[in-house]
Every structure is written in structure tokens, then in C-alpha cells.
Design a protein around this motif. Structure first.
Motif, PDB file in Angstrom:
ATOM      1  N   VAL A   1     -13.990   4.902  -8.435  1.00  0.00           N
ATOM      2  CA  VAL A   1     -12.951   5.935  -8.502  1.00  0.00           C
ATOM      3  C   VAL A   1     -13.484   7.231  -9.119  1.00  0.00           C
ATOM      4  CG1 VAL A   1     -10.760   6.560  -9.602  1.00  0.00           C
ATOM      5  CG2 VAL A   1     -10.986   4.363  -8.447  1.00  0.00           C
ATOM      6  N   PRO A   2     -14.155   7.194 -10.294  1.00  0.00           N
ATOM      7  CA  PRO A   2     -14.696   8.451 -10.841  1.00  0.00           C
ATOM      8  C   PRO A   2     -15.714   9.112  -9.904  1.00  0.00           C
ATOM      9  CG  PRO A   2     -14.700   6.737 -12.515  1.00  0.00           C
ATOM     10  CD  PRO A   2     -14.387   6.070 -11.215  1.00  0.00           C
ATOM     11  N   ALA A   3     -16.574   8.297  -9.268  1.00  0.00           N
ATOM     12  CA  ALA A   3     -17.572   8.878  -8.369  1.00  0.00           C
ATOM     13  C   ALA A   3     -16.904   9.614  -7.208  1.00  0.00           C
ATOM     14  CB  ALA A   3     -18.492   7.772  -7.844  1.00  0.00           C
ATOM     15  N   LEU A   4     -15.905   8.989  -6.606  1.00  0.00           N
ATOM     16  CA  LEU A   4     -15.200   9.629  -5.489  1.00  0.00           C
ATOM     17  C   LEU A   4     -14.455  10.879  -5.952  1.00  0.00           C
ATOM     18  CD1 LEU A   4     -13.792   6.491  -3.624  1.00  0.00           C
ATOM     19  CD2 LEU A   4     -15.698   7.953  -2.927  1.00  0.00           C
ATOM     20  N   MET A   5     -13.893  10.837  -7.146  1.00  0.00           N
ATOM     21  CA  MET A   5     -13.161  12.005  -7.645  1.00  0.00           C
ATOM     22  C   MET A   5     -14.108  13.153  -7.989  1.00  0.00           C
ATOM     23  SD  MET A   5     -10.083  10.253  -9.884  1.00  0.00           S
ATOM     24  CE  MET A   5      -9.292  11.824 -10.224  1.00  0.00           C
ATOM     25  N   HIS A   6     -15.328  12.845  -8.411  1.00  0.00           N
ATOM     26  CA  HIS A   6     -16.325  13.902  -8.597  1.00  0.00           C
ATOM     27  C   HIS A   6     -16.689  14.521  -7.251  1.00  0.00           C
ATOM     28  CE1 HIS A   6     -17.134  13.777 -12.856  1.00  0.00           C
ATOM     29  NE2 HIS A   6     -17.365  12.471 -12.846  1.00  0.00           N
TER      30      HIS A   6
ATOM     31  N   GLY B   1       0.485  -9.435  -4.367  1.00  0.00           N
ATOM     32  CA  GLY B   1       1.539  -8.892  -5.209  1.00  0.00           C
ATOM     33  C   GLY B   1       1.098  -8.630  -6.634  1.00  0.00           C
ATOM     34  N   VAL B   2       0.425  -9.605  -7.235  1.00  0.00           N
ATOM     35  CA  VAL B   2       0.028  -9.465  -8.638  1.00  0.00           C
ATOM     36  C   VAL B   2      -1.105  -8.455  -8.794  1.00  0.00           C
ATOM     37  CG1 VAL B   2      -0.935 -10.669 -10.630  1.00  0.00           C
ATOM     38  CG2 VAL B   2       0.812 -11.775  -9.239  1.00  0.00           C
ATOM     39  N   MET B   3      -2.132  -8.536  -7.931  1.00  0.00           N
ATOM     40  CA  MET B   3      -3.276  -7.632  -8.081  1.00  0.00           C
ATOM     41  C   MET B   3      -2.908  -6.191  -7.774  1.00  0.00           C
ATOM     42  SD  MET B   3      -5.900  -8.627  -9.535  1.00  0.00           S
ATOM     43  CE  MET B   3      -6.580  -6.982  -9.410  1.00  0.00           C
ATOM     44  N   PHE B   4      -1.915  -5.992  -6.911  1.00  0.00           N
ATOM     45  CA  PHE B   4      -1.445  -4.629  -6.692  1.00  0.00           C
ATOM     46  C   PHE B   4      -0.956  -4.037  -8.011  1.00  0.00           C
ATOM     47  CE2 PHE B   4       2.433  -2.083  -6.312  1.00  0.00           C
ATOM     48  CZ  PHE B   4       1.922  -0.951  -5.719  1.00  0.00           C
ATOM     49  N   GLY B   5      -0.141  -4.825  -8.721  1.00  0.00           N
ATOM     50  CA  GLY B   5       0.375  -4.342  -9.994  1.00  0.00           C
ATOM     51  C   GLY B   5      -0.707  -4.133 -11.030  1.00  0.00           C
ATOM     52  N   LEU B   6      -1.643  -5.088 -11.141  1.00  0.00           N
ATOM     53  CA  LEU B   6      -2.708  -4.965 -12.132  1.00  0.00           C
ATOM     54  C   LEU B   6      -3.642  -3.803 -11.805  1.00  0.00           C
ATOM     55  CD1 LEU B   6      -3.604  -8.723 -12.758  1.00  0.00           C
ATOM     56  CD2 LEU B   6      -1.929  -7.278 -13.919  1.00  0.00           C
ATOM     57  N   SER B   7      -3.957  -3.622 -10.531  1.00  0.00           N
ATOM     58  CA  SER B   7      -4.806  -2.492 -10.131  1.00  0.00           C
ATOM     59  C   SER B   7      -4.123  -1.167 -10.452  1.00  0.00           C
ATOM     60  CB  SER B   7      -5.110  -2.565  -8.632  1.00  0.00           C
ATOM     61  OG  SER B   7      -5.844  -3.715  -8.315  1.00  0.00           O
TER      62      SER B   7
ATOM     63  N   GLY C   1      -6.490   5.367  -4.402  1.00  0.00           N
ATOM     64  CA  GLY C   1      -5.939   4.184  -5.051  1.00  0.00           C
ATOM     65  C   GLY C   1      -5.563   3.096  -4.060  1.00  0.00           C
ATOM     66  N   ALA C   2      -4.991   3.487  -2.908  1.00  0.00           N
ATOM     67  CA  ALA C   2      -4.601   2.503  -1.897  1.00  0.00           C
ATOM     68  C   ALA C   2      -5.816   1.768  -1.343  1.00  0.00           C
ATOM     69  CB  ALA C   2      -3.845   3.194  -0.767  1.00  0.00           C
ATOM     70  N   VAL C   3      -6.877   2.520  -1.047  1.00  0.00           N
ATOM     71  CA  VAL C   3      -8.099   1.896  -0.529  1.00  0.00           C
ATOM     72  C   VAL C   3      -8.726   0.992  -1.586  1.00  0.00           C
ATOM     73  CG1 VAL C   3     -10.420   2.340   0.354  1.00  0.00           C
ATOM     74  CG2 VAL C   3      -8.519   3.786   1.087  1.00  0.00           C
ATOM     75  N   MET C   4      -8.697   1.438  -2.838  1.00  0.00           N
ATOM     76  CA  MET C   4      -9.267   0.631  -3.918  1.00  0.00           C
ATOM     77  C   MET C   4      -8.498  -0.686  -4.089  1.00  0.00           C
ATOM     78  SD  MET C   4     -11.841   2.400  -4.865  1.00  0.00           S
ATOM     79  CE  MET C   4     -11.885   2.986  -3.168  1.00  0.00           C
TER      80      MET C   4
ATOM     81  N   VAL D   1       0.839  -1.202   0.000  1.00  0.00           N
ATOM     82  CA  VAL D   1       0.000   0.000   0.000  1.00  0.00           C
ATOM     83  C   VAL D   1       0.876   1.255   0.000  1.00  0.00           C
ATOM     84  CG1 VAL D   1      -1.623   1.343   1.371  1.00  0.00           C
ATOM     85  CG2 VAL D   1      -1.998  -1.100   1.059  1.00  0.00           C
ATOM     86  N   ALA D   2       1.939   1.244   0.814  1.00  0.00           N
ATOM     87  CA  ALA D   2       2.843   2.401   0.863  1.00  0.00           C
ATOM     88  C   ALA D   2       3.530   2.612  -0.476  1.00  0.00           C
ATOM     89  CB  ALA D   2       3.883   2.191   1.966  1.00  0.00           C
ATOM     90  N   LEU D   3       3.943   1.519  -1.113  1.00  0.00           N
ATOM     91  CA  LEU D   3       4.590   1.615  -2.420  1.00  0.00           C
ATOM     92  C   LEU D   3       3.634   2.216  -3.449  1.00  0.00           C
ATOM     93  CD1 LEU D   3       6.948   0.918  -4.342  1.00  0.00           C
ATOM     94  CD2 LEU D   3       5.909  -1.329  -4.645  1.00  0.00           C
ATOM     95  N   GLY D   4       2.386   1.745  -3.446  1.00  0.00           N
ATOM     96  CA  GLY D   4       1.398   2.287  -4.374  1.00  0.00           C
ATOM     97  C   GLY D   4       1.163   3.773  -4.148  1.00  0.00           C
ATOM     98  N   PHE D   5       1.113   4.177  -2.890  1.00  0.00           N
ATOM     99  CA  PHE D   5       0.900   5.595  -2.557  1.00  0.00           C
ATOM    100  C   PHE D   5       2.037   6.443  -3.113  1.00  0.00           C
ATOM    101  CE2 PHE D   5       1.041   9.387   0.029  1.00  0.00           C
ATOM    102  CZ  PHE D   5      -0.294   9.712   0.203  1.00  0.00           C
ATOM    103  N   ILE D   6       3.262   5.988  -2.931  1.00  0.00           N
ATOM    104  CA  ILE D   6       4.426   6.750  -3.388  1.00  0.00           C
ATOM    105  C   ILE D   6       4.442   6.852  -4.916  1.00  0.00           C
ATOM    106  CG2 ILE D   6       6.946   6.736  -3.528  1.00  0.00           C
ATOM    107  CD1 ILE D   6       6.926   5.424  -0.725  1.00  0.00           C
ATOM    108  N   LEU D   7       4.199   5.737  -5.590  1.00  0.00           N
ATOM    109  CA  LEU D   7       4.239   5.737  -7.055  1.00  0.00           C
ATOM    110  C   LEU D   7       3.163   6.647  -7.648  1.00  0.00           C
ATOM    111  CD1 LEU D   7       4.891   1.950  -7.783  1.00  0.00           C
ATOM    112  CD2 LEU D   7       6.472   3.849  -8.138  1.00  0.00           C
ATOM    113  N   LEU D   8       1.952   6.592  -7.090  1.00  0.00           N
ATOM    114  CA  LEU D   8       0.880   7.435  -7.618  1.00  0.00           C
ATOM    115  C   LEU D   8       1.114   8.910  -7.283  1.00  0.00           C
ATOM    116  CD1 LEU D   8      -2.291   5.248  -6.962  1.00  0.00           C
ATOM    117  CD2 LEU D   8      -1.160   5.702  -9.142  1.00  0.00           C
ATOM    118  N   THR D   9       1.746   9.183  -6.153  1.00  0.00           N
ATOM    119  CA  THR D   9       2.091  10.567  -5.817  1.00  0.00           C
ATOM    120  C   THR D   9       3.084  11.121  -6.825  1.00  0.00           C
ATOM    121  OG1 THR D   9       1.717  10.168  -3.451  1.00  0.00           O
ATOM    122  CG2 THR D   9       3.057  12.080  -4.036  1.00  0.00           C
ATOM    123  N   LEU D  10       4.075  10.312  -7.188  1.00  0.00           N
ATOM    124  CA  LEU D  10       5.053  10.723  -8.193  1.00  0.00           C
ATOM    125  C   LEU D  10       4.395  10.913  -9.554  1.00  0.00           C
ATOM    126  CD1 LEU D  10       8.049   8.350  -7.318  1.00  0.00           C
ATOM    127  CD2 LEU D  10       7.968  10.828  -7.001  1.00  0.00           C
ATOM    128  N   ALA D  11       3.456  10.038  -9.890  1.00  0.00           N
ATOM    129  CA  ALA D  11       2.843  10.070 -11.218  1.00  0.00           C
ATOM    130  C   ALA D  11       1.890  11.245 -11.391  1.00  0.00           C
ATOM    131  CB  ALA D  11       2.113   8.757 -11.475  1.00  0.00           C
TER     132      ALA D  11
END
Length: 735
Positions: free
Chosen positions: A684-689, A597-603, A551-554, A531-541
Motif C-alpha cells: 500500500v505505501p509503495a503504490l501510494m508513493h 466476511g471476517v478478513m474484509f473487516g480485519l483488512s 484497498g479493494a484490490v488489497m 468489495v463495493a462496501l469497502g470502496f464506499i466506506l473508504l471513500t467516505l473516510a
């Protein structure tokens, strides 16, 4: 990336030949060297591993190779009847004289009388080979199987079980064919061009095939389980086809916008190619994160899968541009080619359609949509709260398999616990300790859950003793796990107290319990790291705090859905037999970690492709609602198709006949479908709206420190592709 695309386009024939040569040379190496897999799940610093080490040190493990049982049963007579005895004695003699067999211990001797059940209907013989693991020749095992098969006659049933004969349950070779065939159909329905549909398949197969050969050769250097190639194929085919799909889709849009083949290929690789590399490396990092768990068999699977993903990414950014160059305009349908030839081009962002209407519906009712999606995901994930990790035994094999039938015969004749005896290995250095060990053997007969106790005589001059304990329950039963805990925490400590006696509860069943326990203890930390790795990568992106948090919760919701599906099917037994994975039982201990591990990457893949388009629109307009709506409508089709392809590949493996792969395949199939259709297209779109401009907020102090990272490269439209009308105006679309 555009430089790489142009080079591959210019040297397209050479690139294709290089890939073909790599496949052929690796294939030749595999044919020469073979494989050297190891399926050991022994963990250091566990009680079962200590017991095994003590046995091996003192010579208590006398078997020179893999062993198994020949089991026979006579429903209406006794196995001691003259004709049965004569027939099976002849078969056992043939087996003992067969190549590769070290010894055979049958029931028709004074020492083997205990190998006949009390009712006289069932008996077994133990066959020990002179080699084990990858060194055991398949021909030697098959020869014993043939002899046993010939011994069957009328009322006499003969089956084979145990380690040496349990390797017959393999994933069906049709799994890959079915998955690829279904993916080809989906791609053709999307592209309406067989050439375009075939490109992602060819690219994915090239990457997976190369990785398969490399993995087999790698097994000589690194400890890899024999499930590694299947695991790599399962993951690699899914992501490889999807990665190629994203690039081909972008390339086709460039062609329909009026670009040349080389220009469209460069543009596709410079946009979607960037996202593919980012997404692929994310999957690789997540898989390699499993190495931190320090579990050999899991590390091997992770290495094989990571290598496969790397090679599918490499194929997508090198082989695919070369193939696109060779095919030219044939990646478009005939109608689309006619439209382009007539100068009727389609802007890169197509006119509103059904996906645009769906995006508008989500924008119009974000709260209701978010609640509905969350409730559905929670319902699927709910069974996962009762997950029980362990190791399925032969009782979970398909009922048609010989190993399952042998297991059932032994359970009927000698009790469920016979298939998973516990070995209490004791270090008794003095007379007091030896007396305590004898007392322990007597006491064990009265312990709840113990069916029988067989203490081995302690040889004179030795200080290591063994007590065999047969549970009343099967090896995979929760009652057996409870018995192991009771022995370790209550019975054994009481016997050791006040003496130098040391007793360790071991055996295959205890080893599986320890393996599951160790992995269970490591999963929370692994989840936190992921989860921490995903947070960092999406913050950079995306230079945002809220988007990575969403994204982490999803990701957690996606993993929960996967766990819920496999628990419902495999632990509670709703459909496991239909999948050829046997009856209800515990979930294989490695499966949750692999899924995480795999679903983290696919998500992350889907999140990146979805939000990067939203971020692009936000950068241009600073209108959050428009950015979310346009980003969703522009990416919805390709994400939905990509998820459908992955679902087809994963669900094909779920019915392949190997329980571990079935659990993994079904979990990923359900998770990837729900992730794409419910999470990325609704939640995700609903929450972002609902969160508005806060989606794109980053604290000032962090803004200055976070490097700028472009996930999709240069997304500025090419001059040839500049639309002549505003997005809101109707545009003639090439279908």
C-alpha cells in the motif's frame, strides 16, 4: 467519544462492577437455560432437500432421534466366532436397555446378516436414540460409549461412529489459553509493563465472555450451529485485544506527552476510539452481509460473530477507560514513570526509528518493493485456484478419534462408499412409473462408480420408493460428486422420460454436495458486495477514489492468500494431520464465505489505522511522500503488534482439533500476518508513493455530495502535548 471517556473515568468503579454484574447474570442464565444449537445444513429448493421431505412425508425416515454405529473388527478371526458373538451380543443387549436408546439393530439375526463384511472380519450395529440434536443427553451417549469400551478385548476392537457419536471432536480448551498467553507475551514485550499488557487481554476476554453467554441464550431463539461460540471466540479475541491495544497505545503516548490520566484517556478515545468504532462496525456490517446469502447455518455463525465484535467494541470504549482510570500511571513502565515525573516528556510522534527507516526504504524503491510483495502474495494465493468445496466426513477426523477408526473399519470391511450411501427417492404414482423404477434399479448396477444397489420393496398401496446406492468412492471424494451429477443429469432423466416417474438423488452425501454447490454459486456476488462496501466506506473516510480502489484490490489479495494457505494444508494435506484436523479432503463449504466476511473487516481495520494517519499528515502538509512515510512509520509498530497478536490467537485455534475451525483459524492467521507485513507495510505505501497526489483526488461532483466523516476524531495535539521542536529534530524519547 471524549465525553464517554470522561464519564467512564469518573465512574470507573461503577463501570467495572456493571460489566462484572452483566457477566455474572448472563452466566446464571446460561446455567439455568442451557443451549439449543442446531447443525442442520439442509437448504430449501435443492434435490437432496426434496428427497428428504418426501421421505419424511411418507414416514420413510423412521428414526426417532440421532443414530450411530457400533463397529467391531477382529483381525485374526471372524466376528462370527463364538466368543466374539457372545461378547458383542451381551454388549448390544446392554446398549438396548440403556436410558435414551430407542432401538439397536445388530448383525446376529437373519435380517442383520448383511451387517457382516464378506471377509467376516468386520460387523456393525445401528443404535437409534429416542432424541436428537440438543435434546439428546450427553450422559445417554456416554453410557453407550462406556459399554462399547468395555467390550474391547485382545484381538477385538470396538469403535463408535455416525451422527450420534461424532460430536466428540471438539476444539481443545487449550486454544483460548495458548492464544491469550501468546498475546500477553507480545503485549508485554511492546509495553514493558505487565499492567498495560494485561488491559487489552482483560477487555477482550470481558467482551468475548459476555458475547459467549449471550450467544448461548440466543440459541433458544435463533438457529445457531454449535460452532458459533468457538467462531465468536476466535474472531472476538483477535479483534477485541487489538482494539484495546490501539486505545492503550494512544493513551500511553498521551501520558508520556505530559497529559493527565483523564485527559489522556479522553484523547485516546476521541482519536483511536473513533477508529475502533469505525473498524468494529465495518467488521459487523461485513459479517451481517452473510445474511443475504440465505443459508441458515452461515447466518447463525455470522450473527454470533457480529454480536461478539459489537461487545468487544463496547468493552473497548467503556470498560477500558474505566480500567485505565483505576490503574493511573501504572500503565507505563517504571522507567517511563520516572521520566514523566521528572518532566521529561515525549512528543506524540516519536523520533525516527527502525520503522521510520523502513518507511524511507519503501519510499526510495517503491516499484521494486511493490513487485516483490505482489510476487510473494501471488505465490501464497496460487493453490487457492484449485479450491474444492465440500464437507469433510469422519475420514478427516484425527486418527486417534473413535469416529475416525469406526469410519476406517467400515470402509475396509464394506467399501469406501458404505460411509456415504446415496438415496434415490422416487415418486411412482402408476404402474408404468413403478416398472420404470424397477428398470432403473437394474440399470444402476452397471453405472460406473456404483459398488452396490439395494432397492427397497415398494409397499402395496404406496407410491414412494427408495433405492440405496453405494458408491465405489468415499463420501468426500470428487468421484462421488461426479457420480451424483451423472445420476442427476444422465441416468435419472433417461429413466423418467415418457413417464410420471420422479426420482430425487438424496442422502447426507448428496446434501453436502448441494450445500457446497449453492454456496459456491453465491460467493462471487458476496465478493462483489464486500468489495463495493469497502470502496464506499473508504471513500467516505478519506474522500478519495484511488485509495478505496487500492484497498479493494488489497482485500482480494488478502483473501486469496487465505484460500491458498487452507487449500495447501487441508485439501492437499501438507500438515493437516499435525494440526489434528485429519487427512486431506475438501474445504468446508462455509469457510471461504466466513473468511471473506471476517478478513474484509480485519483488512479494513489496518487500512483505516494506516491511511487515517497518512490523511492527517496530508491535511497538514499537502506533501504526499511525507504523508505516506510519516503515516507508515507512526502506525507500523502498533499494526505489526496487532497482527502478531491476531496471528497468535488464530493459529492457536488452528491446532484445536476441529477441522472447520482449523481451516478458518489457519486461513485467518496467514492472511492477517501477510496483510499487515506485506500489504500494509510494503504494498500500500509503495503504490501510494507511485500514484502521488492522485491518492487524495475526488471528482468535484462527488466532493460536493460525499459527507465529511472523521475516522480518528479530533487529532489536533493537546496544548500539553505540543512538541517544542520540529519533527526532524532529535527528541529525547522515553523508552
Amino acid at each position: 467519544m471524549s465525553v464517554l471517556a470522561r464519564w467512564c473515568h469518573a465512574h470507573r468503579l461503577a463501570v467495572v462492577l456493571l460489566w462484572l454484574g452483566l457477566l455474572v447474570s448472563l452466566g446464571a442464565g446460561v446455567m439455568s437455560a442451557g443451549s439449543n444449537y442446531s447443525n442442520s445444513t439442509t437448504l430449501p429448493n435443492t434435490e437432496s432437500s426434496t428427497a428428504l421431505a418426501l421421505l419424511q412425508k411418507t414416514g420413510g425416515s423412521a428414526a426417532t432421534g440421532d443414530s450411530g454405529q457400533v463397529v467391531w473388527q477382529s483381525d485374526h478371526g471372524s466376528v462370527r466366532d463364538a466368543w466374539v458373538k457372545q461378547r458383542m451380543s451381551h454388549a448390544l443387549r446392554e446398549i438396548s436397555e440403556a436410558d435414551g436408546v430407542a432401538s439397536v439393530a445388530g448383525p446376529y439375526t437373519s435380517q442383520g446378516a448383511v451387517q457382516v463384511s464378506k471377509d467376516g472380519h468386520t460387523a456393525y450395529a445401528t443404535v437409534v436414540f429416542d432424541k436428537g440434536g440438543a435434546d439428546l443427553a450427553k450422559a445417554d451417549v456416554d453410557r453407550v460409549k462406556d459399554i462399547a469400551a468395555r467390550a474391547r478385548a485382545g484381538d477385538l476392537d470396538v469403535q463408535l461412529g455416525g451422527q450420534a457419536f461424532g460430536a466428540g471432536v471438539k476444539v481443545s480448551e487449550l486454544s483460548e489459553i495458548v492464544g491469550i498467553g501468546a498475546a500477553l507475551v507480545v503485549l508485554f514485550l511492546m509495553f514493558r509493563s505487565m499492567w498495560a499488557a494485561a488491559l487489552p487481554i482483560l477487555t477482550g476476554v470481558a467482551g468475548v465472555g459476555t458475547a459467549l453467554f449471550m450467544t448461548i441464550l440466543l440459541s433458544h431463539v435463533v438457529t445457531l450451529p454449535d460452532t458459533t461460540p468457538t467462531m465468536g471466540a476466535l474472531v472476538g479475541l483477535g479483534v477485541g485485544i487489538d482494539y484495546a491495544l490501539f486505545i492503550v497505545h494512544r493513551h500511553r503516548k498521551g501520558l508520556m506527552a505530559g497529559m493527565g490520566v483523564a485527559e489522556a484517556s479522553a484523547k485516546a478515545l476521541n482519536t483511536s476510539g473513533h477508529a475502533v468504532v469505525f473498524a468494529g462496525l465495518t467488521v459487523v456490517v461485513a459479517l451481517l452481509g452473510m445474511l443475504t446469502l440465505g443459508v441458515g447455518i452461515l447466518s447463525g455463525m455470522a450473527l454470533g460473530a457480529a454480536l461478539t465484535v459489537l461487545l468487544t467494541v463496547l468493552a473497548a470504549v467503556t470498560l477500558l477507560p474505566a480500567l485505565l482510570g483505576l490503574l493511573g500511571m501504572r500503565v507505563l513502565s517504571r522507567r517511563q514513570r520516572r521520566e514523566v515525573a521528572a518532566g521529561r516528556f515525549t512528543p506524540p510522534h516519536e523520533a525516527p526509528g527502525r520503522w521510520a527507516r523502513w518507511a524511507a526504504a519503501v519510499q526510495g524503491r517503491p516499484k521494486r518493493m511493490a513487485v516483490i510483495a505482489t510476487v510473494l502474495l501471488a505465490a501464497v494465493a496460487l493453490p487457492g485456484l484449485s479450491i474444492r468445496l465440500g464437507a469433510a466426513d469422519a475420514g478427516n477426523n484425527p486418527t486417534s478419534s473413535s469416529s475416525r477408526q469406526a469410519y476406517d473399519m467400515l470402509a475396509d470391511g464394506f467399501g469406501p462408499g458404505f460411509n456415504g450411501p446415496l438415496l434415490l427417492v422416487a415418486k411412482a404414482p402408476d404402474a408404468q412409473a413403478k416398472a420404470r423404477l424397477a428398470d432403473l434399479a437394474d440399470e444402476l448396477t452397471s453405472v460406473d462408480g456404483v459398488a452396490a444397489v439395494a432397492p427397497a420393496p415398494l409397499p402395496k398401496g404406496q407410491d414412494v420408493g427408495v433405492i440405496t446406492v453405494l458408491p465405489t468412492s468415499s463420501p468426500q471424494s470428487e468421484k462421488t460428486s461426479d457420480l451424483i451429477d451423472h445420476l442427476r443429469h444422465d441416468v435419472v432423466p433417461a429413466a423418467e422420460r415418457g413417464s410420471d416417474l420422479k426420482v430425487y438423488v438424496g442422502g447426507a452425501t448428496a446434501g453436502s454436495t448441494d450445500f457446497a454447490s449453492v454456496l459456491t454459486s453465491k460467493i462471487p456476488l458476496f465478493l462483489l458486495v464486500i468489495v463495493a462496501l469497502g470502496f464506499i466506506l473508504l471513500t467516505l473516510a478519506f474522500r478519495s477514489v484511488l485509495i478505496p480502489a487500492i484497498g479493494a484490490v488489497m482485500n482480494l489479495l488478502t483473501m486469496g492468500a487465505a484460500f491458498g494457505a487452507i487449500v495447501l494444508v487441508f485439501q492437499h494435506g501438507f500438515g493437516s494431520e499435525a494440526l489434528g484436523a485429519g487427512s486431506a479432503g475438501p474445504i468446508e463449504a462455509v469457510v471461504p464465505v466466513l473468511i471473506v466476511g471476517v478478513m474484509f473487516g480485519l483488512s479494513m481495520d489496518y487500512q483505516v489505522f494506516l491511511v487515517s494517519r497518512m490523511h492527517e499528515e496530508w491535511t497538514h502538509t499537502r506533501d504526499n511522500h511525507r504523508a505516506v512515510r510519516v503515516g507508515q512509520s507512526d502506525t507500523a509498530l502498533v499494526i505489526a503488534v496487532a497482527a502478531t497478536i491476531m496471528f497468535c490467537v488464530f493459529i492457536a485455534f488452528a491446532g484445536g482439533g476441529m477441522r472447520l475451525i482449523s481451516e478458518f483459524g489457519l486461513g485467518l492467521a496467514v492472511a492477517v500476518l501477510l496483510d499487515a507485513l506485506l500489504i500494509r507495510m510494503v504494498l500500500v505505501p509503495a503504490l501510494m508513493h507511485l500514484t502521488g497526489k492522485a491518492n487524495w483526488w475526488l471528482p468535484g461532483w462527488l466532493e460536493r455530495r460525499v459527507p465529511h466523516l472523521s475516522v480518528e476524531g479530533d487529532t489536533t495535539p493537546s496544548p500539553a502535548a505540543q512538541p517544542t521542536r520540529s519533527e526532524e529534530e532529535p527528541v529525547r524519547s522515553v523508552r
